[in-house]
Design a protein around this motif. Structure first.
Motif, PDB file in Angstrom:
ATOM      1  N   PHE A 148     -62.614-113.288 -19.068  1.00  0.00           N
ATOM      2  CA  PHE A 148     -63.571-113.725 -20.071  1.00  0.00           C
ATOM      3  C   PHE A 148     -63.578-115.241 -20.278  1.00  0.00           C
ATOM      4  N   ASP A 149     -62.423-115.850 -20.464  1.00  0.00           N
ATOM      5  CA  ASP A 149     -62.386-117.292 -20.736  1.00  0.00           C
ATOM      6  C   ASP A 149     -62.990-118.104 -19.591  1.00  0.00           C
ATOM      7  N   GLU A 150     -62.674-117.715 -18.366  1.00  0.00           N
ATOM      8  CA  GLU A 150     -63.222-118.402 -17.192  1.00  0.00           C
ATOM      9  C   GLU A 150     -64.740-118.218 -17.111  1.00  0.00           C
ATOM     10  N   LEU A 151     -65.215-116.997 -17.326  1.00  0.00           N
ATOM     11  CA  LEU A 151     -66.651-116.721 -17.266  1.00  0.00           C
ATOM     12  C   LEU A 151     -67.392-117.456 -18.384  1.00  0.00           C
ATOM     13  N   LYS A 152     -66.816-117.447 -19.580  1.00  0.00           N
ATOM     14  CA  LYS A 152     -67.416-118.141 -20.721  1.00  0.00           C
ATOM     15  C   LYS A 152     -67.529-119.638 -20.434  1.00  0.00           C
TER      16      LYS A 152
ATOM     17  N   THR B 109     -67.761-121.083 -17.545  1.00  0.00           N
ATOM     18  CA  THR B 109     -68.816-121.256 -16.540  1.00  0.00           C
ATOM     19  C   THR B 109     -70.190-121.241 -17.200  1.00  0.00           C
ATOM     20  N   VAL B 110     -70.389-120.308 -18.130  1.00  0.00           N
ATOM     21  CA  VAL B 110     -71.667-120.216 -18.835  1.00  0.00           C
ATOM     22  C   VAL B 110     -71.902-121.476 -19.667  1.00  0.00           C
ATOM     23  N   GLU B 111     -70.900-121.911 -20.384  1.00  0.00           N
ATOM     24  CA  GLU B 111     -71.060-123.104 -21.226  1.00  0.00           C
ATOM     25  C   GLU B 111     -71.373-124.342 -20.390  1.00  0.00           C
ATOM     26  N   ASN B 112     -70.771-124.445 -19.220  1.00  0.00           N
ATOM     27  CA  ASN B 112     -71.044-125.584 -18.342  1.00  0.00           C
ATOM     28  C   ASN B 112     -72.453-125.537 -17.754  1.00  0.00           C
ATOM     29  N   ALA B 113     -73.020-124.349 -17.646  1.00  0.00           N
ATOM     30  CA  ALA B 113     -74.352-124.191 -17.046  1.00  0.00           C
ATOM     31  C   ALA B 113     -75.466-124.109 -18.083  1.00  0.00           C
TER      32      ALA B 113
ATOM     33  N   VAL C 240     -75.600-121.666 -12.291  1.00  0.00           N
ATOM     34  CA  VAL C 240     -74.306-121.184 -11.788  1.00  0.00           C
ATOM     35  C   VAL C 240     -74.357-121.002 -10.284  1.00  0.00           C
ATOM     36  N   LYS C 241     -75.428-120.398  -9.797  1.00  0.00           N
ATOM     37  CA  LYS C 241     -75.598-120.181  -8.346  1.00  0.00           C
ATOM     38  C   LYS C 241     -75.577-121.509  -7.602  1.00  0.00           C
ATOM     39  N   SER C 242     -76.230-122.495  -8.135  1.00  0.00           N
ATOM     40  CA  SER C 242     -76.298-123.807  -7.481  1.00  0.00           C
ATOM     41  C   SER C 242     -74.947-124.496  -7.414  1.00  0.00           C
ATOM     42  N   ASN C 243     -74.047-124.145  -8.330  1.00  0.00           N
ATOM     43  CA  ASN C 243     -72.734-124.772  -8.387  1.00  0.00           C
ATOM     44  C   ASN C 243     -71.634-123.976  -7.698  1.00  0.00           C
ATOM     45  N   LEU C 244     -71.995-122.912  -7.025  1.00  0.00           N
ATOM     46  CA  LEU C 244     -70.985-122.110  -6.312  1.00  0.00           C
ATOM     47  C   LEU C 244     -70.577-122.781  -5.006  1.00  0.00           C
TER      48      LEU C 244
END
Length: 135
Positions: A61-65, A67-71, A131-135
């Motif tokens: 959760f923390d990692e996914l959250k 990622t969302v906040e950065n995007a 997110v896709k663009s930053n993978l």
């Protein structure tokens, strides 16, 4: 007989509902999974995929959250619970490479149109595309 692809679609739908409950009730994810096993829709899904989504979102959760906040242009607290659930599913799928990224984004946009706010799908599309663009 339900196709494997449709079972995954239904698994995501049920996962959005389970994640909504998880966010609001703060119950352990394994308890929520057990509760959803009694629903009619559960009989039509891919139970392994449903559990995969929920347990991985819970454990990461923390990692996914982050990622969302950065995007996103919104803080986590300003995102609606339904949109949070959909985005978490999308980010997990994008990061894991389970599906073609375009399919993941399309599925999440459709989930948002079905469950989310009127224009939530636009927000989800933008975040997941970033997110896709930053993978």
């Amino acid at each position: 007989m339900t196709s494997a692809i449709f079972k995954k679609v239904l698994s995501r739908r049920l996962a959005v509902q389970a994640l909504y409950q998880w966010q609001l009730n703060k119950q352990p994810i394994d308890k929520i999974i057990e509760e959803f096993k009694g629903s009619e829709l559960y009989k039509k899904i891919d139970p392994d995929y449903f559990s995969y989504l929920l347990t991985n979102i819970d454990s990461r959760f923390d990692e996914l959250k982050e990622t969302v906040e950065n995007a996103s242009n919104l803080s986590w607290g300003r995102i609606q619970p339904v949109e949070k659930g959909v985005i978490l599913i999308g980010v997990l799928e994008l990061q894991s490479g389970i599906l073609n990224p375009h399919i993941t984004i399309n599925e999440c946009v459709e989930l948002s149109k079905h469950f989310g706010s009127e224009d939530g799908y636009r927000f989800i599309n933008g975040v997941l595309d970033s997110v896709k663009s930053n993978l």
